[in-house]
Scaffold this motif. Structure first.
Motif, PDB file in Angstrom:
ATOM      1  N   LEU A 115       0.831  -1.208   0.000  1.00  0.00           N
ATOM      2  CA  LEU A 115       0.000   0.000   0.000  1.00  0.00           C
ATOM      3  C   LEU A 115       0.863   1.255   0.000  1.00  0.00           C
ATOM      4  CD1 LEU A 115      -2.776  -0.978   2.591  1.00  0.00           C
ATOM      5  CD2 LEU A 115      -3.027  -0.821   0.105  1.00  0.00           C
ATOM      6  N   SER A 116       1.915   1.229   0.799  1.00  0.00           N
ATOM      7  CA  SER A 116       2.816   2.373   0.863  1.00  0.00           C
ATOM      8  C   SER A 116       3.516   2.596  -0.472  1.00  0.00           C
ATOM      9  CB  SER A 116       3.854   2.153   1.969  1.00  0.00           C
ATOM     10  OG  SER A 116       4.773   3.217   2.026  1.00  0.00           O
TER      11      SER A 116
ATOM     12  N   TRP B 226       2.466   1.596  -3.505  1.00  0.00           N
ATOM     13  CA  TRP B 226       1.504   2.051  -4.511  1.00  0.00           C
ATOM     14  C   TRP B 226       1.182   3.536  -4.327  1.00  0.00           C
ATOM     15  CZ3 TRP B 226      -1.193  -3.085  -3.308  1.00  0.00           C
ATOM     16  CH2 TRP B 226      -0.829  -4.045  -4.255  1.00  0.00           C
ATOM     17  N   GLN B 227       1.046   3.957  -3.072  1.00  0.00           N
ATOM     18  CA  GLN B 227       0.764   5.369  -2.822  1.00  0.00           C
ATOM     19  C   GLN B 227       1.923   6.238  -3.294  1.00  0.00           C
ATOM     20  OE1 GLN B 227       0.779   7.245   1.250  1.00  0.00           O
ATOM     21  NE2 GLN B 227      -1.408   7.442   0.815  1.00  0.00           N
TER      22      GLN B 227
ATOM     23  N   GLY C  37       1.760   6.682  -6.867  1.00  0.00           N
ATOM     24  CA  GLY C  37       0.577   7.355  -7.394  1.00  0.00           C
ATOM     25  C   GLY C  37      -0.475   6.429  -7.954  1.00  0.00           C
ATOM     26  N   THR C  38      -0.430   5.151  -7.567  1.00  0.00           N
ATOM     27  CA  THR C  38      -1.414   4.175  -8.032  1.00  0.00           C
ATOM     28  C   THR C  38      -2.558   4.066  -7.022  1.00  0.00           C
ATOM     29  OG1 THR C  38       0.332   2.879  -9.117  1.00  0.00           O
ATOM     30  CG2 THR C  38      -1.789   1.782  -8.749  1.00  0.00           C
ATOM     31  N   PRO C  39      -3.791   4.386  -7.404  1.00  0.00           N
ATOM     32  CA  PRO C  39      -4.900   4.293  -6.457  1.00  0.00           C
ATOM     33  C   PRO C  39      -5.256   2.844  -6.139  1.00  0.00           C
ATOM     34  CG  PRO C  39      -5.728   4.846  -8.631  1.00  0.00           C
ATOM     35  CD  PRO C  39      -4.226   4.884  -8.725  1.00  0.00           C
TER      36      PRO C  39
ATOM     37  N   GLY D  20      -5.633   6.147   4.806  1.00  0.00           N
ATOM     38  CA  GLY D  20      -5.014   7.119   3.917  1.00  0.00           C
ATOM     39  C   GLY D  20      -4.399   6.504   2.675  1.00  0.00           C
ATOM     40  N   TYR D  21      -4.195   5.187   2.681  1.00  0.00           N
ATOM     41  CA  TYR D  21      -3.635   4.507   1.514  1.00  0.00           C
ATOM     42  C   TYR D  21      -4.708   4.127   0.493  1.00  0.00           C
ATOM     43  CZ  TYR D  21       0.706   3.776   4.178  1.00  0.00           C
ATOM     44  OH  TYR D  21       1.865   3.941   4.893  1.00  0.00           O
ATOM     45  N   LEU D  22      -5.982   4.240   0.874  1.00  0.00           N
ATOM     46  CA  LEU D  22      -7.061   3.708   0.056  1.00  0.00           C
ATOM     47  C   LEU D  22      -7.879   4.821  -0.587  1.00  0.00           C
ATOM     48  CD1 LEU D  22      -8.084   0.927   2.565  1.00  0.00           C
ATOM     49  CD2 LEU D  22      -6.737   0.651   0.477  1.00  0.00           C
ATOM     50  N   SER D  23      -8.238   4.607  -1.850  1.00  0.00           N
ATOM     51  CA  SER D  23      -8.946   5.632  -2.624  1.00  0.00           C
ATOM     52  C   SER D  23     -10.445   5.398  -2.722  1.00  0.00           C
ATOM     53  CB  SER D  23      -8.358   5.704  -4.043  1.00  0.00           C
ATOM     54  OG  SER D  23      -7.008   6.111  -3.990  1.00  0.00           O
TER      55      SER D  23
END
Length: 251
Positions: A134-135, A137-138, A141-143, A169-172
């Motif tokens: 998750l970190s 990907w964030q 810039g990958t949602p 905060g990691y999740l869109s």
């Protein structure tokens, strides 16, 4: 975006993928059964509970009128007070014993779980490799989105009150079965349309082969999670199998 990670979005299942399958059945469900009597007694007549109560009663009537209600406890809608509340509680526990996933039951479970998380009785395990991914990907810039049979409020609570702290905060975004059944391709098409990612550019990770096949029919890239305690995976399926998120994390 790194050229080594070709996707513009990631869609994750929870149970058996980001979180041990045992957490739901060995922790969350038993907690809800224990907490139900006290919760219903405290909220039965509260203004904020009346809409959900009517949804629960309507759903019970629907269940008992159909084949899904075979063996279900009787609930007399004309009863009132403690008698009705007790009958409703027994029916809800019966629904849980049958692993039913209707929206009123999930909404009630979510409210009880919220209380458990907020008072510190519940703390959700999330695999450490998931947090690392998750970190990454964030940072790239990958949602990342969640799609689970559990209600969206329950999903939000799980990641907010994880053993690693607040991961929200990691999740869109979050999706549940209100979008559609997880074993139907149209559900994945709808999610991709809503978030603006072409299916071929979306990676879906799940432990369930039927969900994987549905996402594949919708055109998504699929990886199947093999975690401790998960059901055996059929051999002939053609999907990548991962035991950690390492192979699908951005380089």
């Amino acid at each position: 975006m790194s050229e080594s990670f070709p996707y513009k979005g990631v869609l994750l299942d929870i149970e058996g993928t980001t979180t041990p399958v045992t957490f739901v059945y060995d922790v969350l469900f038993p907690y809800a059964r224990r907490a139900m009597q006290g919760y219903l007694e405290a909220h039965w007549d509260a203004p904020g509970f009346q809409e959900l109560k009517q949804q629960i009663l309507a759903n019970i009537a629907e269940i008992n009128a159909g084949a899904a209600g075979e063996g279900a406890p009787e609930v007399d809608a004309a009863a009132s007070g403690e008698a009705l509340r007790a009958a409703v509680m027994e029916h809800l526990k019966w629904q849980m014993s049958k692993d039913q996933k209707n929206s009123p039951l999930k909404a009630l479970q979510g409210r009880m779980w919220r209380a458990g998380y907020e008072d510190g009785e519940l703390n959700a395990p999330v695999y450490a490799d998931v947090v690392e991914a998750l970190s990454a990907w964030q940072a790239q810039g990958t949602p990342v989105y969640i799609y689970s049979s559990g209600s969206v409020p329950a999903q939000i609570l799980l990641f907010k009150y994880s053993e690693h702290g607040d991961l929200g905060g990691y999740l869109s975004g979050y999706f549940d079965t209100k979008t559609g059944p997880k074993k139907e391709a149209d559900s994945y098409t709808k999610i991709c349309e809503e978030v603006g990612v072409e299916p071929a550019a979306m990676l879906f990770v799940t432990d369930n082969i039927d969900e994987a096949k549905a996402a594949d029919r919708a055109g998504l890239k699929v990886a199947v999670a093999k975690r401790p305690g998960n059901a055996p995976i059929e051999v002939e399926h053609g999907f990548d199998v991962i035991e950690t998120f390492g192979p699908i994390s951005p380089a």
